[in-house]
Every structure is written in structure tokens, then in C-alpha cells.
Write an enzyme that holds these catalytic residues in place. Structure first.
Site, PDB file in Angstrom:
ATOM      1  N   ASP A 129      -2.549 -43.352  99.172  1.00  0.00           N
ATOM      2  CA  ASP A 129      -2.399 -43.327 100.636  1.00  0.00           C
ATOM      3  C   ASP A 129      -0.950 -43.619 101.014  1.00  0.00           C
ATOM      4  O   ASP A 129      -0.210 -44.234 100.245  1.00  0.00           O
ATOM      5  CB  ASP A 129      -3.274 -44.414 101.285  1.00  0.00           C
ATOM      6  CG  ASP A 129      -4.758 -44.083 101.247  1.00  0.00           C
ATOM      7  OD1 ASP A 129      -5.129 -42.939 100.920  1.00  0.00           O
ATOM      8  OD2 ASP A 129      -5.555 -44.992 101.577  1.00  0.00           O
ATOM      9  N   ARG A 179      -2.330 -34.746 101.096  1.00  0.00           N
ATOM     10  CA  ARG A 179      -3.229 -34.900 102.247  1.00  0.00           C
ATOM     11  C   ARG A 179      -2.316 -35.037 103.468  1.00  0.00           C
ATOM     12  O   ARG A 179      -1.425 -35.886 103.488  1.00  0.00           O
ATOM     13  CB  ARG A 179      -4.074 -36.161 102.119  1.00  0.00           C
ATOM     14  CG  ARG A 179      -4.844 -36.489 103.395  1.00  0.00           C
ATOM     15  CD  ARG A 179      -5.285 -37.957 103.471  1.00  0.00           C
ATOM     16  NE  ARG A 179      -6.228 -38.304 102.445  1.00  0.00           N
ATOM     17  CZ  ARG A 179      -6.339 -39.540 101.948  1.00  0.00           C
ATOM     18  NH1 ARG A 179      -5.547 -40.514 102.373  1.00  0.00           N
ATOM     19  NH2 ARG A 179      -7.218 -39.803 101.003  1.00  0.00           N
TER      20      ARG A 179
END
Ligand SMILES: Cc1cc2nc3c(=O)[nH]c(=O)nc-3n(C[C@H](O)[C@H](O)[C@H](O)COP(=O)(O)OP(=O)(O)OC[C@H]3O[C@@H](n4cnc5c(N)ncnc54)[C@H](O)[C@@H]3O)c2cc1C
Length: 302
Positions: A129, A179
Site C-alpha cells: 500500500d 493499483r
């Protein structure tokens, strides 16, 4: 309101109080799949049964000791083992500050490497992330380095940062999976667009770039107009549906989740679990302050 909630998300005393309060835990249940791995795994199986993949996030960030970082790593190693053992269609997402990045870059790297190595051996995948812009360079360096050796790792780009186009181009050149999200942290005008219209415009430009040049990009948003724009773009460029996936957060916009799955798009839900839920929960409130009213109403009704 967004600024206040993001400020509160970093307050340690409030965090301690909230995470040990039974009623606060009930509130967070809307966005968090449970306290334990078995609870989270059964949620993942339920989600898989609807034709939706998952990425499991063991909550925790900015750990304060090497021992805590090692516990996070072990929790992830166990989660990955269980995912594969149970045949769950899923992978894992982690935060580098949870693996000790604030304490020692070398130890953090070694913790992440153990997990990425295991993922490579199991034919699985680790998503790193993206946290606040203070960590962007270190995150990209660590991911590109590990990717060169194991491939089973990708990361996240935030469309609110001015620098993101350059980062997307670099990751596409190296074949690293991205992402794309808008970004969830409080960033200064020197680093990030402040107006939603600018963040959204940049998102669409980066989404187009990733769909044309990236490796299996993940379009992570609940924004209906951006999802519609993605659908139009892939049709116009004849990009097959298995060349990318949508991603959404557990508990948010179930209506869009169901529609995308029913229409045959690949969709993955980000499923967080664990006791350290406070910062994650506060960022979800900050994204949509109406959630505060909604939760307060539920509390009064109890
Ligand atoms: C799978 C996934 C992974 C992510 N990983 C990261 C990461 O690594 N780093 C990072 O900085 N951010 C991450 N994010 C968060 C992201 O940056 C945004 O903060 C978040 O997704 C909200 O933006 P949006 O694209 O949904 O658009 P917005 O413009 O914020 O919202 C569009 C619409 O979505 C709905 N919605 C959005 N958020 C909520 C909410 N909390 N509650 C209820 N409804 C909501 C509302 O209907 C809203 O009108 C991730 C998001 C997803 C979906």
C-alpha cells in the site's frame, strides 16, 4: 471536516481509547471484517462465493518496536499460508510502516522480503500500500528492488500527488503491477492537488495510461463516473476484461460491487481485519463525512 478527521486519525490517545472501547469496535465493524484471521478468512470465503476476489489487510501501521514489526510480518506469513491452504481467491496488502519502516529500513526490507519470497513460492502476490508522501520514495525504491528479484510484488499510486505520472511511467517500464487510487492522507498543496476535480482528472489520465501500458492494473475507486469512464475506455481500446481489475473497499458501495461482478468484470475487495483498526476507520470517515452522521444515528438507535 475531512481535515479534522484526518488529524484525529493520528492522535495516539484517542486511538488507544477507541480501540479498547466495545461500542467503538461495533461501529468499526462496518468497514473491518473482524478481529481475528479466522473471522477474516470466513468473510473472504463469503465474498469469493459471490465471484469477487479479495486482498487481505492485517491492520496496523507506524509500529513502535522491531518486535511489533516482526509480529506483523508473522501475521502476514500466516495469512498467506491460510489463503493458499483454503483455496481462497486472494492475496495480501501491507503497509511498510507496519513492517518497521520508521525504525529501520534494512529490517523493514528484510521483513517484507520474507513475505514476498513466500508469495513467490506459493504463486501468490503481495501489494505494498502507499502511505503519506513522506514514504513515497522509500516505498517505490523497496518495491522496485524486490520486484527485480521476485516479481510477486506490486504497489499503489495516488492520483492526488503531482509526481504520480512520472511514477506510473517508471513502474510501467519495469512491468510492476499498480493499483491506482485517489489517495487517503492529508497532503500539502506543495505535493498534492487539493481540488477534487483535479484529483479526478489526474486519476482518469493515469488510468488510461495504466490500461494501455501497465501490467494487470487495478482501478481502485468507488467513484461511479470514473468507473463508467474506465468501462468506456476499455471498450474503445478493445482491452479484454481479464487484463485489469476493479478494486473496492470492504463495506463500501455494495451496490456497485454487485453490479460489476454481475457484469463479468474482475473485482477484488480490500478486506481489513485486526485490532489496530482506528487509523483505517478514521480515514474511511474522512472520505465521506456523512458516514459520521450515519454511524452516530445507529449509535443513538441502539
Ligand atoms: C482497494 C483500495 C485500496 C486502497 N489503497 C490505498 C492506498 O494504498 N493508499 C491510499 O492513500 N489510499 C488507498 N485507498 C483509498 C483511496 O485513496 C480513497 O481514499 C478512497 O478509495 C475514496 O476514494 P474514491 O476513489 O472512492 O472516490 P471519492 O471521490 O472519495 O468517492 C466517490 C464515491 O464513493 C463513495 N465512497 C467513497 N469513500 C467512501 C466511504 N469511506 N464511505 C462510504 N462511501 C464512500 C461515495 O459514494 C462517494 O461519493 C484505497 C482504496 C481502495 C478502493
Amino acid at each position: 471536516m475531512r481535515t479534522l478527521l484526518l488529524f484525529l486519525s493520528r492522535q495516539k490517545q484517542l486511538r488507544k481509547w477507541m480501540e479498547t472501547s466495545a461500542w467503538a469496535r461495533r461501529l468499526s465493524g462496518r468497514f473491518v471484517a473482524g478481529d481475528t484471521l479466522p473471522e477474516a478468512l470466513s468473510t473472504c470465503q463469503r465474498i469469493n462465493a459471490e465471484g469477487i476476489a479479495v486482498t487481505l489487510d492485517h491492520l496496523g501501521e507506524n509500529v513502535a518496536s522491531p518486535a511489533e514489526a516482526a509480529r506483523s510480518r508473522d501475521a502476514y506469513l500466516q495469512a498467506l499460508t491460510e489463503i493458499v491452504k483454503l483455496g481462497i481467491d486472494g492475496n495480501v496488502s501491507l503497509k511498510l510502516t507496519q513492517f518497521g519502516m520508521d525504525l529501520s529500513l534494512a529490517d523493514c526490507r528484510s521483513n517484507v522480503e520474507q513475505l514476498v519470497r513466500q508469495a513467490a513460492q506459493l504463486g501468490n502476490f503481495v501489494r505494498v500500500d502507499m502511505e503519506s508522501s513522506a514514504y513515497t520514495d522509500r516505498t517505490l525504491d523497496l518495491v522496485t528492488d524486490l520486484h527485480a528479484r521476485y516479481a510477486a510484488v506490486g504497489t499503489v499510486i495516488q492520483s492526488y500527488l503531482y509526481r504520480s505520472r512520472k511514477d506510473v511511467e517508471m513502474l510501467c517500464d519495469r512491468g510492476i503491477r499498480v493499483r491506482l487510487c485517489k489517495g487517503a492522507y492529508l497532503e500539502p498543496p506543495s505535493a498534492a492537488f487539493q481540488r477534487k476535480a483535479d484529483v479526478d482528472r489526474n486519476y482518469i489520465e493515469l488510468m488510461n495510461l495504466l490500461l494501455e501500458k501497465g501490467v494487470y492494473p487495478a482501478i481502485a475507486t468507488h467513484d461511479e463516473s470514473i468507473i463508467a469512464e474506465t468501462e468506456r475506455f476499455v471498450v474503445s481500446r478493445r482491452i479484454p476484461r481479464d487484463a485489469f481489475e476493479f478494486q473496492m473497499l470492504y463495506g463500501i458501495r455494495r451496490d456497485i460491487q454487485r453490479r460489476l461482478a454481475a457484469e463479468g468484470y474482475r473485482l477484488r475487495l480490500y478486506v481489513p481485519y485486526g485490532e489496530a483498526w482506528y487509523p483505517y476507520f478514521m480515514r474511511r470517515l474522512a472520505e465521506r463525512p456523512a458516514n459520521v452522521v450515519f454511524l452516530a444515528r445507529n449509535l443513538v438507535r441502539r
